[in-house]
Every structure is written in structure tokens, then in C-alpha cells.
Design a protein around this motif. Structure first.
Motif, mmCIF file in Angstrom:
data_model
loop_
_atom_site.group_PDB
_atom_site.id
_atom_site.type_symbol
_atom_site.label_atom_id
_atom_site.label_comp_id
_atom_site.label_asym_id
_atom_site.label_seq_id
_atom_site.Cartn_x
_atom_site.Cartn_y
_atom_site.Cartn_z
ATOM 1 N N UNK A 113 -0.043 -74.907 3.635
ATOM 2 C CA UNK A 113 -0.116 -73.670 5.084
ATOM 3 C C UNK A 113 -0.282 -72.853 5.793
ATOM 4 N N UNK A 114 0.348 -71.677 5.275
ATOM 5 C CA UNK A 114 0.006 -70.268 5.836
ATOM 6 C C UNK A 114 -1.046 -70.367 5.177
ATOM 7 N N UNK A 115 -2.084 -70.600 4.443
ATOM 8 C CA UNK A 115 -3.248 -69.652 3.822
ATOM 9 C C UNK A 115 -4.135 -70.743 4.555
ATOM 10 N N UNK A 116 -4.194 -71.357 5.899
ATOM 11 C CA UNK A 116 -4.948 -71.883 7.100
ATOM 12 C C UNK A 116 -5.397 -70.519 8.040
ATOM 13 N N UNK A 117 -3.988 -70.273 7.781
ATOM 14 C CA UNK A 117 -3.715 -69.169 9.215
ATOM 15 C C UNK A 117 -4.815 -68.699 9.828
ATOM 16 N N UNK A 118 -5.633 -67.920 7.993
ATOM 17 C CA UNK A 118 -7.128 -66.996 8.929
ATOM 18 C C UNK A 118 -8.171 -67.116 9.828
ATOM 19 N N UNK A 119 -8.047 -68.953 9.014
ATOM 20 C CA UNK A 119 -8.971 -69.490 9.571
ATOM 21 C C UNK A 119 -9.127 -69.770 11.010
ATOM 22 N N UNK A 120 -7.415 -69.899 11.871
ATOM 23 C CA UNK A 120 -7.511 -70.082 13.264
ATOM 24 C C UNK A 120 -7.949 -68.792 13.765
ATOM 25 N N UNK A 121 -8.319 -67.381 13.553
ATOM 26 C CA UNK A 121 -8.557 -66.068 13.325
ATOM 27 C C UNK A 121 -9.629 -65.974 13.897
ATOM 28 N N UNK A 122 -10.809 -66.986 13.109
ATOM 29 C CA UNK A 122 -11.760 -67.330 13.099
ATOM 30 C C UNK A 122 -12.692 -67.398 14.116
ATOM 31 N N UNK A 123 -11.853 -69.150 14.599
ATOM 32 C CA UNK A 123 -11.865 -70.140 15.474
ATOM 33 C C UNK A 123 -11.700 -69.023 16.609
ATOM 34 N N UNK A 124 -10.642 -68.975 16.589
ATOM 35 C CA UNK A 124 -10.238 -68.206 17.919
ATOM 36 C C UNK A 124 -11.539 -67.512 18.775
ATOM 37 N N UNK A 125 -11.273 -66.645 17.721
ATOM 38 C CA UNK A 125 -12.533 -65.516 17.832
ATOM 39 C C UNK A 125 -14.050 -65.937 18.875
ATOM 40 N N UNK A 126 -14.652 -67.176 18.077
ATOM 41 C CA UNK A 126 -15.694 -68.166 18.637
ATOM 42 C C UNK A 126 -15.682 -68.318 19.650
ATOM 43 N N UNK A 127 -14.903 -69.504 19.656
ATOM 44 C CA UNK A 127 -14.173 -70.078 20.901
ATOM 45 C C UNK A 127 -14.446 -69.006 22.022
ATOM 46 N N UNK A 128 -13.589 -67.924 21.931
ATOM 47 C CA UNK A 128 -12.756 -66.936 23.118
ATOM 48 C C UNK A 128 -14.156 -66.369 23.398
ATOM 49 N N UNK A 129 -15.494 -66.061 22.463
ATOM 50 C CA UNK A 129 -15.660 -64.890 22.843
ATOM 51 C C UNK A 129 -17.218 -66.066 23.569
ATOM 52 N N UNK A 130 -17.448 -66.953 23.213
ATOM 53 C CA UNK A 130 -18.219 -67.905 24.122
ATOM 54 C C UNK A 130 -17.897 -68.430 25.008
ATOM 55 N N UNK A 131 -16.073 -68.970 25.621
ATOM 56 C CA UNK A 131 -15.881 -69.664 26.527
ATOM 57 C C UNK A 131 -15.612 -68.743 27.355
ATOM 58 N N UNK A 132 -14.917 -67.682 26.724
ATOM 59 C CA UNK A 132 -14.286 -67.154 27.970
ATOM 60 C C UNK A 132 -15.040 -65.219 27.770
ATOM 61 N N UNK A 133 -16.201 -65.285 26.983
ATOM 62 C CA UNK A 133 -16.482 -63.696 26.990
ATOM 63 C C UNK A 133 -15.694 -62.364 26.692
ATOM 64 N N UNK A 134 -15.003 -63.275 26.147
ATOM 65 C CA UNK A 134 -13.728 -62.171 25.172
ATOM 66 C C UNK A 134 -13.665 -60.855 25.124
ATOM 67 N N UNK A 135 -13.097 -59.028 25.721
ATOM 68 C CA UNK A 135 -13.755 -58.621 24.439
ATOM 69 C C UNK A 135 -13.576 -58.315 23.137
ATOM 70 N N UNK A 136 -14.501 -58.121 22.789
ATOM 71 C CA UNK A 136 -14.789 -58.177 21.188
ATOM 72 C C UNK A 136 -15.031 -56.532 20.376
ATOM 73 N N UNK A 137 -13.919 -55.822 19.653
ATOM 74 C CA UNK A 137 -14.421 -54.771 19.406
ATOM 75 C C UNK A 137 -14.284 -54.569 18.039
ATOM 76 N N UNK A 138 -15.318 -53.468 17.055
ATOM 77 C CA UNK A 138 -15.676 -52.831 15.770
ATOM 78 C C UNK A 138 -14.361 -52.979 15.350
ATOM 79 N N UNK A 139 -13.383 -52.108 15.868
ATOM 80 C CA UNK A 139 -12.271 -51.766 15.564
ATOM 81 C C UNK A 139 -11.352 -53.209 15.488
ATOM 82 N N UNK A 140 -11.086 -53.654 16.008
ATOM 83 C CA UNK A 140 -10.720 -55.948 16.210
ATOM 84 C C UNK A 140 -11.152 -56.619 14.971
#
Length: 364
Positions: A279-306
Motif C-alpha cells: 500500500x505504501x509503495x503507491x504514495x509517491x504516485x500521489x505526489x506526481x498526480x497532485x503536482x500535475x493537477x495543482x499546476x493545471x487547475x490551481x496554478x500553484x507555485x512550483x519551485x526547482x527546490x521542491x
């Protein structure tokens, strides 16, 4: 149909990751619309309680009978205070100040924090001469380093977004926008620590109260009472409690029913069949999905350091999980060896008993 049954846990976990991603993005969108993080947590737990309590009541006869005493109530109260009230209020406070993608990335540090805390209290065995223990320690260090990188080293900003008038308790006076990111990441880190401590507390809680469905209902109910009490002091004015749009109402319902209700059953079903490591092995996939969704729908701040810090956290997570998987293999081998030894002892006893029974006939 055999391959469908085999891959069904994989499909469930993939659906859950999209579900969690939608929850993170919609929750932050509601917070950006002016909904208070404390009020949102209260409504989430309230709707979750209304959803899971009838299910726990009607299916209670099919589970173990558990009696609620002062000791079990005290443990459940502490668990709800740390894992529900403390974790979610601090987590959404940090999500509001930082971003939903940062919240999702820092959540991957939970296995590492849990490993450290469990080692301190004695729930996690440590053998410094074992390669799997060294892997878990190195993975923990990499996870923490990635979290620090996300918080302190921002780099170029890929997208820009300004927060609305602050609903955060931690931003009373105007401060720099760069400091908001640091405060938010610190809140997210504290929220991850609370969740790790909650996971450890589950060991004595489930031991004294083994009815998991009823336990979930009690924890949601007690969490609702605690969140309501805290919110009455932090947001005493009636305007803060109002849900101002159908989107905010839908987000609260979605968070309570799906985030705190249905996902519990789905996670339990997967863990029962494939184990917690799977179950825990799928956690990083959530990070990728959230980053894509947030950048598209919320135009969130995405930093190189992040991005760099998130990769570090994910790598450290998989190293820790590898060490945990080796622990499970070692325990399984030890159990199989013990069972084999017990079987051999039983066979010897049967042979000895059989020879003793045959002695009178041999004498004749």
C-alpha cells in the motif's frame, strides 16, 4: 478472470491515489476561496462520522465484540487528538500556506518518521550490523534531507500565485511571501509527525479495542467533538462557519465520505491481501498526480527546490520500504523455520510413542 483478481489490488490503489489527489486539490481550492482550515476539518470529520456510524452499527454483530472502558476511551481520545484533530488541522494549515503538491510530497516522509519513533519506543527492532537496518537509516536520512530541501531551498519559481486574505492562525501580521512557504512546510512536517505518532498509538489501541469498524466510528466522532471545541475558540464568529458555495459543500462531503469513509475500507482490503508495504509503495504516485493537477487547475507555485526535494523524499521512501520488506521476509522465514522445527519434534514424538507401544508385542 484470474489476472483480474491478481491485479485488483493494484487497480484499487491506483483509483485511491487519484481520489486522494482530487481531495488535496479540491481542499486547497476551497481554502483559497476563504474557507477556514479549522472549519473545513470540523465539517470533514462531521460528515465522516455521519457516514461511518450507521455502517459500524449495522455491521457490529459481524465483528468482534468490544466493550468501551475508561482505558480504551482514553487511548482512543488521545489517538483522535493526535491523528485527527492535531494532524488534520496542522496539515491543512500548512497546505493553505504552502501548496497541495508540497503537502503530498512531504507525506512521503511518514514511513521514515514512523521508523524513528517506533525504534525509540521499541516497536521496531534495530540491528546495526544488518544491511536492511542500515538501508532504513539511510532512507530516513535521505527523506529528512529532501524535506529540508523542499522547505529551505526554493530556487526559480515556475508558477506564481498570491494567497488571498489570510485565514491562517500563524499569519497574524503581514510577513514576506517567501516566509509563508517556510511556515507552511513546517506545519506539514509537524502534521506528518502527528500521523506517524498516530500509527504507533494504533498498536495499543487496536489491542485493547479490536473492533476496527467501531473504532473508526468512535475516532471520527471524538475527532469531530475535539475539532468543534478548538474551532469555537479560533473562529468564534458565525461568518467563518458558513459554507459559501456548492463547491465548498461538495468538497466537505467528498472529504468526509470518501476521504474519511470509503478509503478506510479500500485501504484495509488492500492491506489484508497484499500487506502495508504494498500500500505504501503507491504514495509517491500521489505526489506526481497532485503536482500535475495543482499546476493545471490551481496554478500553484512550483519551485526547482521542491522538485529536487520531492525526488529525494521518494528515493528515501523506497529505500526505507525495501528495508521493511526485508524485515517481513526475515520474519516469515523465521516463522516457517519454527513451524518446521515444531513439526519435526512432533514426528519424533510420534515415532518414540509408537516404538513404546510396540515393545510389549516385541517381547512376546
Amino acid at each position: 478472470m484470474g489476472w483480474i483478481e491478481y491485479y485488483k489490488p493494484v487497480i484499487v490503489m491506483l483509483v485511491l491515489q487519484f481520489t486522494y489527489a482530487a481531495l488535496s486539490v479540491s481542499a486547497r481550492a476551497s481554502l483559497l476561496q476563504g474557507l477556514s482550515p479549522r472549519v473545513f476539518v470540523f465539517y470533514r470529520q462531521a460528515f465522516g462520522t455521519l457516514f461511518i456510524t450507521p455502517i459500524a452499527y449495522f455491521f457490529r454483530t459481524k465483528t468482534k465484540n468490544s466493550s468501551m472502558g475508561w482505558k480504551s476511551f482514553s487511548l482512543i481520545f488521545i489517538a483522535a487528538l493526535i491523528g485527527v484533530t492535531g494532524n488534520q488541522m496542522i496539515q491543512y494549515e500548512g497546505m493553505y500556506l504552502a501548496s497541495s503538491s508540497a503537502a503530498s510530497a512531504l507525506a512521503n516522509i511518514i514511513p521514515a518518521i514512523t521508523f524513528v519513533a517506533a525504534s525509540i519506543v521499541g516497536f521496531e527492532p534495530i540491528d546495526i550490523r544488518s544491511f536492511r537496518t542500515i538501508a532504513k537509516i539511510l532512507g530516513t536520512v535521505v527523506c529528512v534531507t529532501g524535506a529540508i530541501t523542499m522547505s529551505l531551498i526554493k530556487g526559480p519559481k515556475l508558477l506564481n500565485e498570491q494567497l488571498p486574505s489570510s485565514n491562517s492562525l500563524l499569519v497574524i501580521n503581514p510577513i514576506g511571501r517567501d516566509n509563508l512557504w517556510l511556515v507552511g512546510c513546517l506545519c506539514l512536517f509537524v502534521g506528518c509527525c502527528c500521523w506517524s505518532f498516530w500509527l504507533i498509538i494504533q498498536v495499543p489501541v487496536t489491542r485493547i479495542y479490536p473492533d476496527h469498524l467501531s473504532l473508526s466510528a468512535w475516532m471520527c466522532f471524538i475527532g469531530t467533538m475535539q475539532c468543534g471545541f478548538v474551532t469555537l475558540f479560533t473562529d468564534p464568529y458565525l461568518e467563518a462557519w458558513k459554507i459559501k458555495s456548492y463547491f465548498q459543500l461538495g468538497t466537505c462531503l467528498y472529504a468526509g465520505i470518501v476521504g474519511s469513509g470509503i478509503s478506510i475500507f479500500a485501504q484495509a482490503w488492500v492491506i489484508e491481501r497484499r500487506g502495508p508495504v504494498f500500500s505504501a509503495m503507491f504514495n509517491p504516485l500521489n505526489t506526481i498526480i497532485v503536482t500535475i493537477f495543482a499546476s493545471i487547475f490551481l496554478q500553484e507555485q512550483i519551485y526547482i527546490g521542491s522538485v529536487i526535494g520531492a525526488f529525494g523524499i521518494i528515493i528515501g521512501l523506497y529505500v526505507v520500504l525495501w528495508g521493511k520488506a526485508k524485515d517481513v521476509e526475515m520474519l516469515k522465514e523465521a516463522e516457517e523455520k519454527k513451524i518446521l522445527e515444531n513439526d519435526q519434534i512432533k514426528i519424533v514424538q510420534v515415532l518414540v510413542d509408537g516404538s513404546n507401544l510396540a515393545e510389549p508385542f516385541l517381547i512376546k
